[in-house]
Design a protein around this motif. Structure first.
Motif, PDB file in Angstrom:
ATOM      1  N   ARG A 213       0.815  -1.214   0.000  1.00  0.00           N
ATOM      2  CA  ARG A 213       0.000   0.000   0.000  1.00  0.00           C
ATOM      3  C   ARG A 213       0.850   1.267   0.000  1.00  0.00           C
ATOM      4  NH1 ARG A 213      -5.420  -0.683   1.143  1.00  0.00           N
ATOM      5  NH2 ARG A 213      -5.525   1.497   1.790  1.00  0.00           N
ATOM      6  N   ALA A 214       2.037   1.207   0.585  1.00  0.00           N
ATOM      7  CA  ALA A 214       2.903   2.385   0.625  1.00  0.00           C
ATOM      8  C   ALA A 214       3.316   2.806  -0.782  1.00  0.00           C
ATOM      9  CB  ALA A 214       4.137   2.101   1.478  1.00  0.00           C
ATOM     10  N   ALA A 215       3.614   1.840  -1.640  1.00  0.00           N
ATOM     11  CA  ALA A 215       3.996   2.158  -3.020  1.00  0.00           C
ATOM     12  C   ALA A 215       2.819   2.765  -3.780  1.00  0.00           C
ATOM     13  CB  ALA A 215       4.492   0.906  -3.724  1.00  0.00           C
ATOM     14  N   VAL A 216       1.631   2.238  -3.542  1.00  0.00           N
ATOM     15  CA  VAL A 216       0.437   2.763  -4.207  1.00  0.00           C
ATOM     16  C   VAL A 216       0.132   4.165  -3.694  1.00  0.00           C
ATOM     17  CG1 VAL A 216      -2.020   2.397  -4.629  1.00  0.00           C
ATOM     18  CG2 VAL A 216      -0.460   0.436  -4.552  1.00  0.00           C
ATOM     19  N   GLU A 217       0.249   4.355  -2.399  1.00  0.00           N
ATOM     20  CA  GLU A 217       0.018   5.675  -1.795  1.00  0.00           C
ATOM     21  C   GLU A 217       0.992   6.706  -2.360  1.00  0.00           C
ATOM     22  OE1 GLU A 217      -1.512   8.458   1.208  1.00  0.00           O
ATOM     23  OE2 GLU A 217      -2.221   6.454   0.699  1.00  0.00           O
ATOM     24  N   ALA A 218       2.252   6.335  -2.505  1.00  0.00           N
ATOM     25  CA  ALA A 218       3.252   7.252  -3.040  1.00  0.00           C
ATOM     26  C   ALA A 218       2.916   7.646  -4.477  1.00  0.00           C
ATOM     27  CB  ALA A 218       4.638   6.623  -2.964  1.00  0.00           C
ATOM     28  N   TRP A 219       2.467   6.671  -5.262  1.00  0.00           N
ATOM     29  CA  TRP A 219       2.064   6.979  -6.640  1.00  0.00           C
ATOM     30  C   TRP A 219       0.886   7.951  -6.657  1.00  0.00           C
ATOM     31  CZ3 TRP A 219      -2.716   5.902  -8.906  1.00  0.00           C
ATOM     32  CH2 TRP A 219      -2.805   6.211 -10.275  1.00  0.00           C
ATOM     33  N   LEU A 220      -0.129   7.696  -5.832  1.00  0.00           N
ATOM     34  CA  LEU A 220      -1.304   8.566  -5.816  1.00  0.00           C
ATOM     35  C   LEU A 220      -0.940   9.977  -5.371  1.00  0.00           C
ATOM     36  CD1 LEU A 220      -4.323   8.851  -6.261  1.00  0.00           C
ATOM     37  CD2 LEU A 220      -4.689   8.013  -3.924  1.00  0.00           C
ATOM     38  N   ARG A 221      -0.025  10.101  -4.449  1.00  0.00           N
ATOM     39  CA  ARG A 221       0.413  11.434  -4.015  1.00  0.00           C
ATOM     40  C   ARG A 221       1.152  12.165  -5.135  1.00  0.00           C
ATOM     41  NH1 ARG A 221      -0.088  12.789   1.300  1.00  0.00           N
ATOM     42  NH2 ARG A 221      -0.867  11.130   2.674  1.00  0.00           N
ATOM     43  N   ARG A 222       1.864  11.437  -5.985  1.00  0.00           N
ATOM     44  CA  ARG A 222       2.510  12.071  -7.142  1.00  0.00           C
ATOM     45  C   ARG A 222       1.452  12.565  -8.126  1.00  0.00           C
ATOM     46  NH1 ARG A 222       6.127   7.798  -6.256  1.00  0.00           N
ATOM     47  NH2 ARG A 222       5.284   6.476  -7.911  1.00  0.00           N
ATOM     48  N   VAL A 223       0.378  11.800  -8.257  1.00  0.00           N
ATOM     49  CA  VAL A 223      -0.731  12.241  -9.101  1.00  0.00           C
ATOM     50  C   VAL A 223      -1.326  13.531  -8.561  1.00  0.00           C
ATOM     51  CG1 VAL A 223      -3.082  11.675  -9.884  1.00  0.00           C
ATOM     52  CG2 VAL A 223      -1.295   9.922  -9.903  1.00  0.00           C
ATOM     53  N   ARG A 224      -1.587  13.559  -7.261  1.00  0.00           N
ATOM     54  CA  ARG A 224      -2.189  14.750  -6.653  1.00  0.00           C
ATOM     55  C   ARG A 224      -1.263  15.970  -6.762  1.00  0.00           C
ATOM     56  NH1 ARG A 224      -6.364  12.589  -7.594  1.00  0.00           N
ATOM     57  NH2 ARG A 224      -7.507  11.297  -6.110  1.00  0.00           N
ATOM     58  N   ALA A 225       0.025  15.751  -6.602  1.00  0.00           N
ATOM     59  CA  ALA A 225       0.977  16.860  -6.690  1.00  0.00           C
ATOM     60  C   ALA A 225       1.012  17.445  -8.102  1.00  0.00           C
ATOM     61  CB  ALA A 225       2.375  16.392  -6.282  1.00  0.00           C
ATOM     62  N   LEU A 226       0.976  16.579  -9.110  1.00  0.00           N
ATOM     63  CA  LEU A 226       1.064  17.045 -10.488  1.00  0.00           C
ATOM     64  C   LEU A 226      -0.171  17.824 -10.897  1.00  0.00           C
ATOM     65  CD1 LEU A 226       2.705  17.094 -13.115  1.00  0.00           C
ATOM     66  CD2 LEU A 226       1.494  15.009 -13.793  1.00  0.00           C
ATOM     67  N   PHE A 227      -1.344  17.422 -10.391  1.00  0.00           N
ATOM     68  CA  PHE A 227      -2.588  18.048 -10.816  1.00  0.00           C
ATOM     69  C   PHE A 227      -3.137  19.038  -9.776  1.00  0.00           C
ATOM     70  CE2 PHE A 227      -2.236  14.316 -13.473  1.00  0.00           C
ATOM     71  CZ  PHE A 227      -2.517  14.857 -14.719  1.00  0.00           C
ATOM     72  N   PHE A 228      -2.235  19.555  -8.942  1.00  0.00           N
ATOM     73  CA  PHE A 228      -2.633  20.599  -7.991  1.00  0.00           C
ATOM     74  C   PHE A 228      -2.475  21.968  -8.626  1.00  0.00           C
ATOM     75  CE2 PHE A 228      -1.592  23.726  -4.705  1.00  0.00           C
ATOM     76  CZ  PHE A 228      -2.731  23.633  -3.922  1.00  0.00           C
ATOM     77  N   ASP A 229      -3.512  22.760  -8.509  1.00  0.00           N
ATOM     78  CA  ASP A 229      -3.488  24.135  -9.004  1.00  0.00           C
ATOM     79  C   ASP A 229      -3.970  25.024  -7.879  1.00  0.00           C
ATOM     80  OD1 ASP A 229      -3.687  26.571 -10.219  1.00  0.00           O
ATOM     81  OD2 ASP A 229      -5.170  25.971 -11.731  1.00  0.00           O
ATOM     82  N   ALA A 230      -3.050  25.758  -7.279  1.00  0.00           N
ATOM     83  CA  ALA A 230      -3.379  26.570  -6.113  1.00  0.00           C
ATOM     84  C   ALA A 230      -4.453  27.591  -6.419  1.00  0.00           C
ATOM     85  CB  ALA A 230      -2.134  27.265  -5.581  1.00  0.00           C
ATOM     86  N   ALA A 231      -4.603  27.960  -7.685  1.00  0.00           N
ATOM     87  CA  ALA A 231      -5.606  28.965  -8.053  1.00  0.00           C
ATOM     88  C   ALA A 231      -6.956  28.344  -8.348  1.00  0.00           C
ATOM     89  CB  ALA A 231      -5.122  29.748  -9.283  1.00  0.00           C
ATOM     90  N   GLY A 232      -7.000  26.968  -8.332  1.00  0.00           N
ATOM     91  CA  GLY A 232      -8.240  26.283  -8.709  1.00  0.00           C
ATOM     92  C   GLY A 232      -9.291  26.343  -7.627  1.00  0.00           C
TER      93      GLY A 232
END
Length: 232
Positions: A213-232
């Motif tokens: 689960r740690a590897a999957v969690e790390a991948w999902l956090r990379r997804v969230r980081a890439l698609f974060f838009d502070a102005a959104g």
């Protein structure tokens, strides 16, 4: 086909991928996408699945996809194991997902999921009787029987090797099995289920007791980081 934004991975799945498709078979597509990270900051979460018909296509949001795959869901998981020529969209994060596909695996969940789905197919067969039904019902029954055997074969292969080969080595075996069961030999399906249950119980597996689960969690956090838009 309705396709969401930010698709990370998509491809052709189902009978076409297995080598079981006939002239009238549908082409099924499966994929996953990333909702904007800020969409999770409000009172309601974004839509976690987008489904369309004719053509049939299902796209799961990354978090939902990850949880379904961690549960051992065979239909969802096969997206990470497709032959190269069946992928239609491959974002770098989709490639990363393929790279960690074994992190989703665990012995009990593979066994329970594949045999569980096969049992569902068997119950549909039992409900259809002795083969004395309409041509359309017989066609559906043959399909359920093919997928019962396919789930057993795929599941045991994955359980035994830690690797899932989507394309079947001998598609005709599955087609013949489906026709025979649809003609009324439901006992053949029952014997097949019992045989594969025994094989699962007696075959060693390289799969771990729990997924990573740690590897999957790390991948999902990379997804969230890439698609974060502070102005959104």
């Amino acid at each position: 086909m309705i396709e969401p934004a930010n698709v990370l991975l998509s491809g052709i799945v189902g009978s076409t991928a297995y080598g079981l498709a006939g002239p009238g078979s549908d082409i099924d597509r499966l994929g996953l996408f990333a909702a904007p990270t800020t969409a999770f900051h409000g009172l309601t979460f974004p839509e976690d699945s987008v489904v369309s018909k004719k053509p049939d296509a299902t796209f799961h949001e990354a978090r939902r996809y990850a949880n379904l795959a961690l549960s051992g869901n065979p239909t969802v998981s096969e997206l990470m194991w497709l032959p190269e020529d069946l992928y239609e969209t491959r974002h770098p994060l989709g490639d990363e997902l393929i790279g960690i596909r074994t992190a989703f695996l665990s012995a009990k969940r593979v066994r329970d999921s594949y045999l569980g789905y096969a049992t569902q197919q068997f119950k549909r067969l039992e409900a259809r009787g002795d083969g004395s039904f309409s041509a359309d019902t017989r066609k559906r029954t043959a399909k359920h029987a093919r997928h019962l055997l396919r789930l057993c074969v795929h599941g045991l292969d994955l359980y035994t090797t830690g690797h899932l080969r989507i394309r079947l080595d001998d598609p005709q075996r599955f087609l013949d099995f489906g026709e025979r069961v649809a003609a009324g030999d439901v006992d053949m399906a029952s014997r097949t289920m019992a045989d594969y249950e025994s094989r699962f119980d007696t075959t060693p597996t390289p799969l771990p007791n729990e997924p990573d689960r740690a590897a999957v969690e790390a991948w999902l956090r990379r997804v969230r980081a890439l698609f974060f838009d502070a102005a959104g």
